[in-house]
Design a protein around this motif. Structure first.
Motif: not given
Length: 194
Positions: A74-85, A105-107
């Motif tokens: 979930v943290s990796i997914l959240l980091a990627v979504v924030v980066y894409l946004l 920062l995801a890990p």
């Protein structure tokens, strides 16, 4: 021939027996210790049973491992979504260039959970935090020079918290040994009386 059969029977009644199920130690006075996949089972003369179950500990660790994996995903997914946004929404490609350290920062979140679970400071992923912070400050504010000093935090952190972790491990081992010795005090005292 008859004496050989009696000797073989005595070997199964008293002694050490090793097979696929584990190691079994029996004494003629009724004390038994069985070590196998299911754990350690100790029976004293009065047939009191003390058990250390390996399966329960494995289940707890695998349950924690599953939770930590979900949090990590979930943290990796959240980091990627924030980066894409940030990449799509900020003008002139600033989001793509300046905010990629967010993915580093995801890990960190799973490492925090793992550090709390293992009760070890040194499990925390401080180097990732330092690298992500340094890259973010350098990319966002173009302040590379004075902030390289952040990298000195890494050895300082491990020099301070490494001995603390070692001390905590030593104290936990001493508490476990004390707890174990209290559980077997009666059995040991009975052996000493002989």
């Amino acid at each position: 021939m008859i004496e050989d059969n009696k000797n073989e029977e005595n070997k199964t009644e008293e002694g050490i027996h090793i097979d696929r199920e584990g190691i079994h130690v029996k004494k003629s006075d009724g004390e038994e210790v069985h070590v196998g996949k299911s754990g350690v089972h100790v029976f004293n003369k009065a047939k009191e049973h003390v058990e250390f179950d390996f399966a329960k500990k494995v289940k707890c660790e695998s349950r924690f491992g599953m939770i930590n994996s979900v949090v990590g995903g979930v943290s990796i997914l959240l980091a990627v979504v924030v980066y894409l946004l940030l990449g799509f929404l900020l003008p002139d490609g600033i989001g793509w260039v300046n905010y990629w350290p967010i993915i580093l920062l995801a890990p960190v979140i799973p490492s925090i959970i793992l550090a709390i679970h293992k009760r070890k400071f040194c499990v925390f992923a401080l180097p990732l935090v330092v690298v992500a912070t340094y890259c973010f400050i350098g990319l966002q504010f173009d302040m590379w020079h004075p902030w390289w000093i952040l990298f000195f935090l890494i050895p300082c952190y491990y020099m301070i918290f490494g001995p603390i972790d070692a001390y905590n491990i030593k104290m936990r081992a001493m508490r476990k040994a004390t707890k174990w010795s209290e559980q077997f005090k009666d059995i040991i005292d009975e052996d000493d009386d002989k």
